[in-house]
Design a protein around this motif. Structure first.
Motif, short mmCIF file in Angstrom:
data_model
loop_
_atom_site.label_atom_id
_atom_site.label_comp_id
_atom_site.label_asym_id
_atom_site.label_seq_id
_atom_site.Cartn_x
_atom_site.Cartn_y
_atom_site.Cartn_z
N ASP A 87 40.63 -11.59 32.54
CA ASP A 87 40.14 -10.49 33.37
C ASP A 87 39.34 -9.54 32.49
OD1 ASP A 87 39.83 -8.12 34.81
OD2 ASP A 87 41.67 -8.49 35.97
N ARG A 88 38.04 -9.48 32.75
CA ARG A 88 37.20 -8.71 31.83
C ARG A 88 37.48 -7.21 31.89
NH1 ARG A 88 32.37 -6.97 34.52
NH2 ARG A 88 32.39 -7.73 36.66
N PHE A 89 38.11 -6.75 33.01
CA PHE A 89 38.44 -5.33 33.09
C PHE A 89 39.68 -4.98 32.27
CE2 PHE A 89 36.14 -6.10 37.09
CZ PHE A 89 35.10 -5.20 36.89
N LEU A 90 40.44 -6.00 31.94
CA LEU A 90 41.72 -5.72 31.28
C LEU A 90 41.78 -6.27 29.86
CD1 LEU A 90 44.06 -6.50 34.29
CD2 LEU A 90 43.68 -4.25 33.27
N ILE A 91 40.70 -6.91 29.44
CA ILE A 91 40.74 -7.66 28.18
C ILE A 91 41.13 -6.77 26.99
CG2 ILE A 91 38.27 -7.41 27.61
CD1 ILE A 91 39.92 -10.80 27.42
N ASP A 92 40.77 -5.48 27.06
CA ASP A 92 41.08 -4.59 25.94
C ASP A 92 42.52 -4.07 25.98
OD1 ASP A 92 40.48 -3.25 28.27
OD2 ASP A 92 39.83 -1.43 27.23
N LYS A 93 43.31 -4.55 26.94
CA LYS A 93 44.68 -4.03 27.08
C LYS A 93 45.69 -4.84 26.27
CE LYS A 93 44.02 -0.95 30.44
NZ LYS A 93 44.20 0.48 30.19
N GLU A 94 45.22 -5.86 25.57
CA GLU A 94 46.15 -6.79 24.94
C GLU A 94 47.17 -6.08 24.03
OE1 GLU A 94 44.56 -10.43 23.52
OE2 GLU A 94 46.27 -10.79 22.21
N GLU A 95 46.66 -5.21 23.17
CA GLU A 95 47.55 -4.55 22.22
C GLU A 95 48.59 -3.70 22.96
OE1 GLU A 95 47.97 -5.27 19.26
OE2 GLU A 95 49.43 -3.67 18.86
N GLU A 96 48.09 -2.97 23.98
CA GLU A 96 48.99 -2.11 24.75
C GLU A 96 50.09 -2.93 25.44
OE1 GLU A 96 47.99 1.47 27.57
OE2 GLU A 96 46.13 0.52 26.87
N VAL A 97 49.71 -4.10 25.95
CA VAL A 97 50.69 -4.97 26.61
C VAL A 97 51.74 -5.40 25.60
CG1 VAL A 97 51.01 -7.26 27.63
CG2 VAL A 97 49.18 -5.78 28.45
N ARG A 98 51.31 -5.78 24.40
CA ARG A 98 52.27 -6.21 23.38
C ARG A 98 53.25 -5.09 23.04
NH1 ARG A 98 51.10 -11.02 21.18
NH2 ARG A 98 48.95 -11.75 21.48
N VAL A 99 52.71 -3.90 22.85
CA VAL A 99 53.55 -2.75 22.48
C VAL A 99 54.57 -2.47 23.60
CG1 VAL A 99 53.57 -0.26 22.07
CG2 VAL A 99 51.83 -1.70 20.98
N ALA A 100 54.05 -2.49 24.85
CA ALA A 100 54.93 -2.18 25.99
C ALA A 100 56.06 -3.19 26.09
CB ALA A 100 54.11 -2.16 27.28
N PHE A 101 55.74 -4.45 25.89
CA PHE A 101 56.78 -5.47 26.04
C PHE A 101 57.76 -5.46 24.87
CE2 PHE A 101 54.36 -7.30 29.52
CZ PHE A 101 55.40 -7.63 30.36
N ASP A 102 57.27 -5.13 23.67
CA ASP A 102 58.21 -5.01 22.55
C ASP A 102 59.21 -3.91 22.86
OD1 ASP A 102 56.93 -7.00 21.29
OD2 ASP A 102 55.84 -5.74 19.85
N HIS A 103 58.70 -2.84 23.45
CA HIS A 103 59.57 -1.74 23.82
C HIS A 103 60.58 -2.17 24.89
CE1 HIS A 103 60.21 2.60 23.55
NE2 HIS A 103 60.74 2.44 24.72
#
Lengths: 438, 124
Positions: A87-103
């Motif tokens: 999803d090109r609108f969300l592609i820059d969210k990868e790092e945020e997703v990782r952080v959120a899920f680690d939490h």
């Protein structure tokens, strides 16, 4: 080899799965929506849904893992990453997703024990709790209709499927689906932000969240027809959400949040004692008070204390006060009826509705006698919606019985019978009529 | 003793109609069933296969071709168990108790060929 079916492990599995679907799912949807933005609520739901489905499909073969919540979080993380890569609108969210899920995976496990008594968890992870709070404010946003708020809250925060919501509200599945689609479109179109409202608009926005929680609880508590398990879930979830709010800064600083929580805890303390073995309704008077949940009563009284801090007085305060007077009474007769009557007087002043007047009349009967109460009830019997409400003639019948006017009582029970919708209600009234003649 | 593979074949459409309660019950019962096999020391493994449509790699006119995904498949092997039993009759008795059979599933029962037995016989 003998019979494989035994009930104990299955109920354990049920507890685990229920927790995942009801609470963990709501947490994950909330956190993912914070990362994606509220316009992508649907995607957040889809990711979590896929993870839950994968669990339901895998566990029959591999068994339930030692850390089911951690398992789900891991699977959801992979699915979320998979989605945003496409999803090109969300592609820059990868790092945020990782952080959120680690939490989520480090904090997720602590919330894995949940019972109706433990709804107010004192040690919520603040970040995760705030995600759920934001989600509550989105789901109960004033741009949405009241019905949509309830459906959306159940769907996103409480892990209810569309069919479960339909069962809870006795509404066709298609209607609920449309309601949810419209609500999500509205959130996108109106650009409802995923945030806790600013202090100056908080009080008003909080009202609409509290109201939704109150209505969800009432829907579950109403002893009418429908799926009993689903209804109990509604009550538990309403208490969970009220507890979340009460334990937070934005909600907890408002006494009305604690008042609502107190009301729900005190009412819920009677959930098990309210029905007999056949699932028929037992009146307060007939309930075995030793079956009331005393831990919930204690928690409810604590919440009520907390609600008294500050000078705010709301309908929730008055209703909770009435519930508390019932909860601490040793018997129906030895209840503080005068206190209850004065709470109802206050409630009626603030909120002059026939339903409140009818309830007040019961307290009046206990304080001043049946004849005084009969006069009050006869005065409101033709007001809508009372003219179609079976509890009015049923209550009136009880008053006539106490006044020794058996023929009037019988007539009112017959009138009530023409208005009932459910079989338990019918059986209840028929039982009452039989007891008149005996 | 021989090893038997239970291939659990699911009717995908029927499966998706089950409620959460029904699926929870299935997980519970399957867990008990596997537990019992493990206690008896005959559980040799289990895996879930994803519902991705199958693909087939084959040689056609000298060339390797990848066919599929065959999305129209109505039934899929959802997963499998490997179980040890004295003979086929006992394996069938074990499979009969598999709770998945109460749902829209069939079990294809295959015997794992005993490769080492040949070696033993040659050694004689």
């Amino acid at each position: 080899m003998g019979d494989v079916v035994s009930i104990v492990p299955e109920t354990q599995v049920r507890t685990v799965v229920d927790h995942l679907f009801r609470n963990q799912a709501g947490q994950m949807v909330s956190t993912l929506t914070r990362v994606f933005g509220s316009q992508h609520l649907e995607l957040a739901e889809a990711v979590v849904q896929e993870a839950l489905i994968q669990a339901m499909q895998t566990w029959p073969f591999k068994g339930v893992p030692d850390n089911p919540a951690g398992w789900i979080v891991q699977v959801a993380k992979n699915k979320a990453l998979d989605h945003i890569r496409h999803d090109r609108f969300l592609i820059d969210k990868e790092e945020e997703v990782r952080v959120a899920f680690d939490h989520l995976s480090s904090a997720g496990v602590q919330a894995s024990s949940f019972s109706i008594e433990d709804a107010v968890e004192r040690h919520f992870d603040r970040v995760l709790r705030d995600d759920q709070l934001r989600m509550m404010f989105v789901c109960c946003h004033p741009v949405l209709s009241r019905e949509s708020r309830l459906a959306l809250t159940l769907k996103t925060l409480c892990g209810f499927g569309v069919t479960e919501i339909a069962r809870a509200f006795l509404t066709p599945v298609e209607t609920i689906e449309q309601r949810l689609v419209r609500a999500k479109r509205k959130i996108r179109d109106e650009r409802v932000p995923f945030e806790i409202p600013e202090p100056r608009e908080l009080a008003g926005r909080l009202d609409s969240v509290l109201e939704a929680i109150y209505l969800l609880f009432n829907e579950g508590y109403a002893a009418s027809e429908g799926d009993r398990l689903i209804r109990r879930d509604l009550c538990e979830q309403a208490i969970r959400l009220a507890g979340l709010l009460a334990s937070s800064g934005p909600g907890g600083t408002h006494p009305k949040t604690h008042a609502l929580l107190a009301l729900l805890q005190l009412q819920a303390s009677r959930l098990d004692a309210r029905l007999d073995a056949q699932g028929d309704i037992l009146l307060l008077e007939e309930q075995d008070r030793s079956r009331w949940n005393h831990r919930l009563i204690r928690l409810g009284l604590e919440s009520l204390d907390r609600s008294a801090e500050g000078d705010e007085l709301t309908d929730y305060h008055l209703q909770a006060s009435i519930a508390a007077r019932h909860a601490v009474a040793p018997s129906f007769e030895q209840t503080d009826w005068a206190g209850i009557l004065s709470d109802y007087d206050e409630l009626l002043l603030r909120n002059h509705t026939p339903v409140v007047a009818l309830n007040r009349a019961v307290a009046l009967m206990m304080v001043e006698g049946a004849e005084a109460a009969i006069t009050e009830v006869e005065a409101i019997r033709n007001l809508p919606p009372m003219h179609r409400y079976y509890l009015l003639p049923a209550t009136l019948a009880e008053m006539y019985r106490r006044a020794g006017r058996m023929e009037d009582a019988l007539r009112e029970y017959q009138q009530a019978l023409t208005l009932v919708a459910t079989r338990p209600e019918r059986r209840f009234l028929e039982g009452k009529m039989r007891s008149l003649s005996s | 003793m021989a090893q038997y593979m239970f291939l659990i074949r699911d009717d995908i459409q029927a499966y998706s109609r089950y409620s959460r309660e029904e699926l929870t019950a299935l997980i519970g019962r399957m867990g008990e069933w596997s537990q019992k096999l493990k206690k008896a020391g005959v559980h040799r493994g289990a895996e879930k296969l994803t519902d991705e449509a199958p693909r087939v790699l084959r040689r056609r006119q000298g060339e390797l071709v990848l066919d599929g995904p065959f999305a129209e498949a109505k039934e899929l092997i959802g997963g499998f168990f490997v179980v040890e039993a004295r003979d086929e009759a006992e394996a069938i008795e074990i499979a009969k108790e598999c709770p998945a059979l109460q749902y829209a599933s069939e079990i294809e029962l295959r015997t794992v060929a005993e490769s080492c037995q040949v070696v033993v016989e040659r050694g004689h």
